[in-house]
Design an enzyme around this catalytic site. Structure first.
Site, PDB file in Angstrom:
ATOM      1  N   TYR A 107      28.876  77.828  19.199  1.00 27.77           N
ATOM      2  CA  TYR A 107      29.577  78.945  18.557  1.00 27.77           C
ATOM      3  C   TYR A 107      30.830  79.352  19.328  1.00 27.77           C
ATOM      4  O   TYR A 107      31.651  80.115  18.835  1.00 27.77           O
ATOM      5  CB  TYR A 107      28.657  80.166  18.417  1.00 27.77           C
ATOM      6  CG  TYR A 107      27.504  79.968  17.450  1.00 27.77           C
ATOM      7  CD1 TYR A 107      27.518  78.957  16.488  1.00 27.77           C
ATOM      8  CD2 TYR A 107      26.389  80.790  17.490  1.00 27.77           C
ATOM      9  CE1 TYR A 107      26.467  78.775  15.605  1.00 27.77           C
ATOM     10  CE2 TYR A 107      25.325  80.621  16.616  1.00 27.77           C
ATOM     11  CZ  TYR A 107      25.369  79.604  15.673  1.00 27.77           C
ATOM     12  OH  TYR A 107      24.325  79.433  14.802  1.00 27.77           O
ATOM     13  N   LYS A 130      17.897  68.832  21.972  1.00 21.70           N
ATOM     14  CA  LYS A 130      17.884  67.539  21.288  1.00 21.70           C
ATOM     15  C   LYS A 130      18.375  66.487  22.281  1.00 21.70           C
ATOM     16  O   LYS A 130      19.417  65.851  22.079  1.00 21.70           O
ATOM     17  CB  LYS A 130      18.779  67.584  20.042  1.00 21.70           C
ATOM     18  CG  LYS A 130      18.254  68.480  18.939  1.00 21.70           C
ATOM     19  CD  LYS A 130      17.226  67.795  18.057  1.00 21.70           C
ATOM     20  CE  LYS A 130      17.869  66.740  17.181  1.00 21.70           C
ATOM     21  NZ  LYS A 130      16.851  65.983  16.422  1.00 21.70           N
ATOM     22  N   ASP A 177      13.889  69.970  16.626  1.00 24.75           N
ATOM     23  CA  ASP A 177      13.415  69.764  15.245  1.00 24.75           C
ATOM     24  C   ASP A 177      11.886  69.747  15.210  1.00 24.75           C
ATOM     25  O   ASP A 177      11.264  70.333  14.316  1.00 24.75           O
ATOM     26  CB  ASP A 177      14.007  68.492  14.635  1.00 24.75           C
ATOM     27  CG  ASP A 177      13.878  67.272  15.532  1.00 24.75           C
ATOM     28  OD1 ASP A 177      13.641  67.432  16.749  1.00 24.75           O
ATOM     29  OD2 ASP A 177      14.001  66.138  15.020  1.00 24.75           O
ATOM     30  N   ASP A 199      19.273  80.529  17.179  1.00 24.68           N
ATOM     31  CA  ASP A 199      19.612  81.307  15.989  1.00 24.68           C
ATOM     32  C   ASP A 199      18.625  80.964  14.870  1.00 24.68           C
ATOM     33  O   ASP A 199      18.042  81.838  14.209  1.00 24.68           O
ATOM     34  CB  ASP A 199      21.053  80.932  15.583  1.00 24.68           C
ATOM     35  CG  ASP A 199      21.649  81.893  14.584  1.00 24.68           C
ATOM     36  OD1 ASP A 199      20.952  82.848  14.178  1.00 24.68           O
ATOM     37  OD2 ASP A 199      22.812  81.690  14.195  1.00 24.68           O
ATOM     38  N   ASP A 209      14.881  83.099  13.733  1.00 20.25           N
ATOM     39  CA  ASP A 209      14.708  83.619  12.373  1.00 20.25           C
ATOM     40  C   ASP A 209      13.446  83.054  11.738  1.00 20.25           C
ATOM     41  O   ASP A 209      12.714  83.745  11.034  1.00 20.25           O
ATOM     42  CB  ASP A 209      15.910  83.256  11.493  1.00 20.25           C
ATOM     43  CG  ASP A 209      16.991  84.325  11.570  1.00 20.25           C
ATOM     44  OD1 ASP A 209      16.883  85.217  12.432  1.00 20.25           O
ATOM     45  OD2 ASP A 209      17.929  84.269  10.758  1.00 20.25           O
TER      46      ASP A 209
END
Ligand code: NAD
Length: 367
Positions: free
Chosen positions: A142, A192, A224, A248, A252
């Site tokens: 980001y 990852k 993942d 992020d 959630d």
């Protein structure tokens, strides 16, 4: 010794409504537990824009830097949707996070037994769930450069860069290990590393930091797979440490395991200050909920649980945080519900103030 200091920024929409209940709880701890705070209050978001023309004044920013912890309600609302980007209410929040350098975002996913039916997962998978996701908040894709949209060979190209220094990975990892030490001493790091060099570095650095925390059982997981495991068997986790982007999404996802937005607290922590306490801001995950503002319908529990996190992580008052969480657990078990927690069986919802009343009564009962 001086009382610990708190800056309260209620903000917009339901922010002031839910914060009013937190203020009653803070007063209760002062009166009944000899745990008084020096509380000051100020404006943020649209409320600050209305008064000062900016979503956070320099004076408020300076106060936030001085206090032991900031407690924020929510910012934003339709009245401010068309403002210039630079003065939108959310910019106030971002300025606080950036200038206080709050790099570790703590998002607990805790399922109160009485609300297990609200989860999209089966009751036995979420009942008793209590995990904590630590998301690196100030770096990663980001923020990384280069970024932007440019043209190559008459084709538009969008670019963002995942970039982490070892110092950035390390300081967040230390926050996560410290948390694990206060909890069940299990930490799972997610990246990852199979396809990203930044993931390989992430894994190496977290492993290096683990040498300082021999009591904590460290594991690594591809993010993942982590997403899959979070919905398959979330109770296998205690603390999860992950980067800004994966955090992020994963936080959630974990949040929804527990049901309602009105129940979710958060904390953002930075470097320790001279007194040893970390720079810290505590806030509910939800926004300003313009659809129910001013109607006395807002659930104050997310904001109250954010104060419980402040007791635990800023003020080392774990037993008092337990007391507050137990009071909330009790009122929920007794059937207290605001509108957002009403099931298909119906009933009469409590107002924001009434939910505050029953939690205070449960706190009295705990003495
Ligand atoms: P929201 O979280 O405000 O509301 C989403 C839905 O959840 C609404 O139906 C709302 O009524 C309900 N809800 C939220 N909190 C609740 C509570 N405590 N009790 C009962 N119901 C609750 O998200 P949104 O509608 O997407 O955004 C509204 C405004 O809030 C926007 O201006 C947005 O930018 C802002 N926002 C601010 C923050 C923040 O301050 N941290 C976070 C998200 C959104």
């Amino acid at each position: 010794m001086a009382n610990p200091s708190l800056l309260i920024l209620p903000g917009d929409g339901i922010g002031p409504e839910v914060m009013a209940q937190v203020k009653r709880i803070i007063d209760w701890f002062g009166e009944k537990r000899d745990l008084a705070f020096d509380v000051s209050e100020d404006l943020v978001g649209g409320a600050a824009y209305d008064k000062h023309g900016v979503p956070l004044s320099d004076e408020t920013m300076a106060k936030a830097q001085e206090v032991d912890a900031v407690l924020l309600g929510a910012v934003g609302g339709p009245a401010y949707d068309n403002l210039d980007f630079s003065v939108k209410p959310e910019r106030g929040l971002l300025r606080l996070r950036k200038e206080m350098d709050l790099y570790a975002n703590l998002r607990p996913a805790q399922c109160f037994d009485a609300l297990a039916d609200f989860s999209s997962l089966k009751k036995d998978i979420v009942s008793g769930l209590d995990i904590m996701i630590v998301r690196e908040l100030t770096s990663g894709v980001y923020f990384g450069e280069p970024r932007g949209i440019h043209t190559e060979d008459n084709m538009r190209v969008g670019v963002n860069t995942q970039r982490y220094t070892e110092a950035e990975i390390e300081r967040g990892a230390r926050s996560a290990f410290e948390l694990a030490m206060k909890r069940n001493k299990k930490l799972c790091s997610m990246e990852k590393a199979n396809v990203m060099e930044s993931g390989i570095l992430w894994r190496d650095v977290v492993t290096e930091v683990s040498a300082d925390y021999p009591e904590v059982e460290l594991s690594h997981m591809y993010a993942d797979n982590g997403a899959m495991q979070l919905v398959r068997a979330p109770k296998q986790f205690d603390v999860i440490y992950t980067d800004n982007l994966f955090g992020d999404i994963l936080s959630d996802c974990a949040a929804m395991l527990t049901g309602s937005l009105g129940m979710l607290p958060s904390a953002s922590l930075g470097q320790p200050m001279a007194n040893g306490r970390p720079k810290a801001m505590y806030e509910p995950v939800h926004g300003s909920a313009p659809d129910i503002t001013g109607q006395g319908k807002a659930n104050p529990i997310a904001c109250i649980l954010s104060f419980a996190m402040a007791l635990r992580y800023s003020f080392d008052e774990g037993a008092e945080a337990d007391r507050l969480e137990a009071a909330i657990e009790k009122v929920l078990a007794d059937g207290a519900r605001t509108g957002d927690l009403m099931g298909p069986e119906g009933g009469t919802p409590l107002s924001t103030v009434e939910m505050g009343d029953v939690i205070l009564a449960a706190l009295d009962d705990s003495l």
